[in-house]
Design an enzyme around this catalytic site. Structure first.
Site, PDB file in Angstrom:
ATOM      1  N   THR A 163       0.861  -1.195   0.000  1.00  0.00           N
ATOM      2  CA  THR A 163       0.000   0.000   0.000  1.00  0.00           C
ATOM      3  C   THR A 163       0.898   1.246   0.000  1.00  0.00           C
ATOM      4  O   THR A 163       1.347   1.680  -1.044  1.00  0.00           O
ATOM      5  CB  THR A 163      -0.966  -0.006   1.204  1.00  0.00           C
ATOM      6  OG1 THR A 163      -0.227  -0.235   2.411  1.00  0.00           O
ATOM      7  CG2 THR A 163      -2.006  -1.092   1.041  1.00  0.00           C
ATOM      8  N   LYS A 189       3.934  -6.888   3.881  1.00  0.00           N
ATOM      9  CA  LYS A 189       3.716  -5.482   3.593  1.00  0.00           C
ATOM     10  C   LYS A 189       3.438  -4.762   4.902  1.00  0.00           C
ATOM     11  O   LYS A 189       2.952  -5.348   5.877  1.00  0.00           O
ATOM     12  CB  LYS A 189       2.563  -5.274   2.612  1.00  0.00           C
ATOM     13  CG  LYS A 189       1.178  -5.690   3.080  1.00  0.00           C
ATOM     14  CD  LYS A 189       0.424  -4.725   3.964  1.00  0.00           C
ATOM     15  CE  LYS A 189       0.334  -3.342   3.372  1.00  0.00           C
ATOM     16  NZ  LYS A 189      -0.451  -2.440   4.322  1.00  0.00           N
ATOM     17  N   THR A 200      -0.362  -2.483  10.633  1.00  0.00           N
ATOM     18  CA  THR A 200      -1.101  -2.591   9.380  1.00  0.00           C
ATOM     19  C   THR A 200      -0.227  -3.410   8.481  1.00  0.00           C
ATOM     20  O   THR A 200       0.509  -2.894   7.668  1.00  0.00           O
ATOM     21  CB  THR A 200      -1.346  -1.246   8.707  1.00  0.00           C
ATOM     22  OG1 THR A 200      -2.108  -0.459   9.580  1.00  0.00           O
ATOM     23  CG2 THR A 200      -2.169  -1.407   7.447  1.00  0.00           C
ATOM     24  N   GLU A 285       6.212   4.940   7.088  1.00  0.00           N
ATOM     25  CA  GLU A 285       5.793   6.122   6.349  1.00  0.00           C
ATOM     26  C   GLU A 285       6.611   7.340   6.752  1.00  0.00           C
ATOM     27  O   GLU A 285       6.520   7.829   7.881  1.00  0.00           O
ATOM     28  CB  GLU A 285       4.300   6.373   6.581  1.00  0.00           C
ATOM     29  CG  GLU A 285       3.432   5.334   5.893  1.00  0.00           C
ATOM     30  CD  GLU A 285       1.979   5.429   6.262  1.00  0.00           C
ATOM     31  OE1 GLU A 285       1.178   4.720   5.614  1.00  0.00           O
ATOM     32  OE2 GLU A 285       1.623   6.183   7.182  1.00  0.00           O
ATOM     33  N   ASN A 407      -0.157  11.730   6.140  1.00  0.00           N
ATOM     34  CA  ASN A 407      -1.343  11.092   6.713  1.00  0.00           C
ATOM     35  C   ASN A 407      -2.490  12.052   7.020  1.00  0.00           C
ATOM     36  O   ASN A 407      -3.504  11.634   7.577  1.00  0.00           O
ATOM     37  CB  ASN A 407      -0.954  10.348   7.993  1.00  0.00           C
ATOM     38  CG  ASN A 407      -0.276   9.034   7.696  1.00  0.00           C
ATOM     39  OD1 ASN A 407      -0.912   8.078   7.273  1.00  0.00           O
ATOM     40  ND2 ASN A 407       1.035   8.983   7.903  1.00  0.00           N
TER      41      ASN A 407
END
Length: 410
Positions: A163, A189, A200, A285, A407
């Site tokens: 993702t 992932k 996640t 991220e 985000n």
């Protein structure tokens, strides 16, 4: 006396294709509905029905595919065909329609491959949107035609589950038992909404060992507890976390053959999970630093974990790491509010192997060394409470303004 079995790890492998007896495909079917050509559906089958085990999120808000996987794996002595996973849509918070769609994913895989055993299903992506089942059907048909045991197919499958990740995450471990090679290969992932129990994240491991479901579950649970459940990027727990382990028995070696063999298998599963966990944190991220946080000298592992999570999830601590500021005062503050009975006069802090605090006394002569260490992309911090034998290791990261910008919307 037999020689111990040596497990070797390949960090950047060909993924699941490294393990004999599996076929894979990764295709693009626009699950995100953006009109862009991006791999977003992975289909993996075993050449023969296989045993399987899973570990899942503890979030009370649990996605439909998690429920479907649990229901399949709870069946006595169940054997499965493989799995199908999509990115771009989490199929979470989608009610009864979401459950029906998750079940249909499994059924579609059976129909397109002609295999009667059930497929496990996983989804990852945005929460609260229904799966575009028309696109899923088209993607499943395309994937079934492209199934192959080649490295290209394997790497495409690894890319299809990503993702916000910036790179694929694969690893392989091998060992030799009585002249026969046994393989454990994995892909994963995960980049955001990362906090133990788990993240996640999706992770898939396959092996050619013959092992029953309970043996697989024991090995997977033990590995997850020391790897995926000890990472944190942003303190958020996901709705979809799933780690699956499949065993097809193609090697002809059975896990129950000897205790040494079983131990080697457990070590191989652990090593694959460990490197995949580190790859997840390292690809967080907008992360710029990966920090190995070790808390030791505690009265219990539970206390060590409390301290590690307090420090590793502190926004002030993470911000200072981003700024390459060795602000040990923030570490001490966070360790103190973990409320485990820390005594200042017994407290030590090290950046890598360089002392910052010894017995509660600052070691300011080492300031230049601290700064050089914290400026690195990967470093270690050790907190020693000197109150007991227990310890805990957490992989965590810094926090940048780019994370907030990334985000603030989807």
């Amino acid at each position: 006396m037999e020689k111990p079995i040596t497990v070797t790890l390949t960090e950047n492998s060909n993924g699941l294709a490294d393990c004999p007896g599996y076929k894979l495909a990764g295709v693009a079917c626009d699950i995100r509905e953006t009109g862009k050509e991006r791999l977003d559906l992975a289909l993996v089958i075993a050449e023969a029905p296989c045993n399987a085990a899973g570990v899942f999120t503890l979030n009370d808000v649990c996605a439909a595919p998690v429920h479907v996987c649990k229901a399949i794996l709870e069946q006595p002595a169940v054997r499965v065909a493989g799995f199908v996973a999509n990115s771009g849509n989490a199929n979470a918070c989608t009610g009864e329609q979401g459950m029906a769609d998750a079940r249909e994913m499994s059924t579609l895989a059976q129909i397109e491959t002609g295999i009667e055993q059930p497929f496990l299903v996983c989804s990852t992506g945005r929460i609260g949107r229904k799966l575009p089942m028309g696109k899923m059907k088209a993607g499943m048909a395309a994937a079934a035609v492209q199934l192959a045991d080649e490295s290209e197919s394997s790497l495409q499958a690894a890319d299809a589950i990503l993702t916000s990740d910036t790179r694929r995450k694969v690893a392989t471990a091998r060992f030799v038992y009585q002249g026969q090679t046994v393989t454990v290969a994995g892909m994963a992932k995960g980049a955001g909404m990362i906090e133990p129990n788990m993240a996640t994240m999706l992770a898939f491991l396959v092996t050619d060992l013959e092992a029953d479901n309970s043996t697989l579950k024991d090995a997977l649970t033990a590995a997850c507890n020391k790897t995926f459940n000890r990472i944190s990027i942003d303190g958020d727990m996901s709705t979809n976390d799933t780690v699956l382990l499949f065993a097809n028995g193609k090697s002809g070696i059975e896990a129950k053959d000897s205790p040494d063999l079983l131990e080697a298998f457990r070590e191989a599963v652990y090593k694959v999970c460990d490197i995949l966990a580190e790859k997840i944190v390292g690809d967080g991220e907008k992360v710029t630093k990966l920090v190995e946080l070790i808390v030791e000298g505690c009265a219990s592992e539970a206390n060590a974990e409390k301290v590690a999570r307090a420090v590793g999830n502190s926004l002030l601590v993470k911000s200072s790491w981003y700024g390459s500021d060795p602000n040990w005062g923030r570490l001490a503050d966070a360790a103190g509010y973990a409320r485990v009975g820390l005594k200042e006069e017994c407290f030590d802090i090290h950046y890598d192997d360089v002392p910052a605090l010894i017995g509660g006394r600052p070691q300011d002569q080492n300031i230049p060394q601290w700064k050089a260490i914290v400026a690195k992309k990967r470093f270690r911090i050790t907190l020693n409470l000197n109150q007991g034998p227990a310890s805990f290791r957490l992989l965590t990261s810094d926090l940048s303004e780019a994370y907030v910008d990334f985000n603030k919307s989807e």
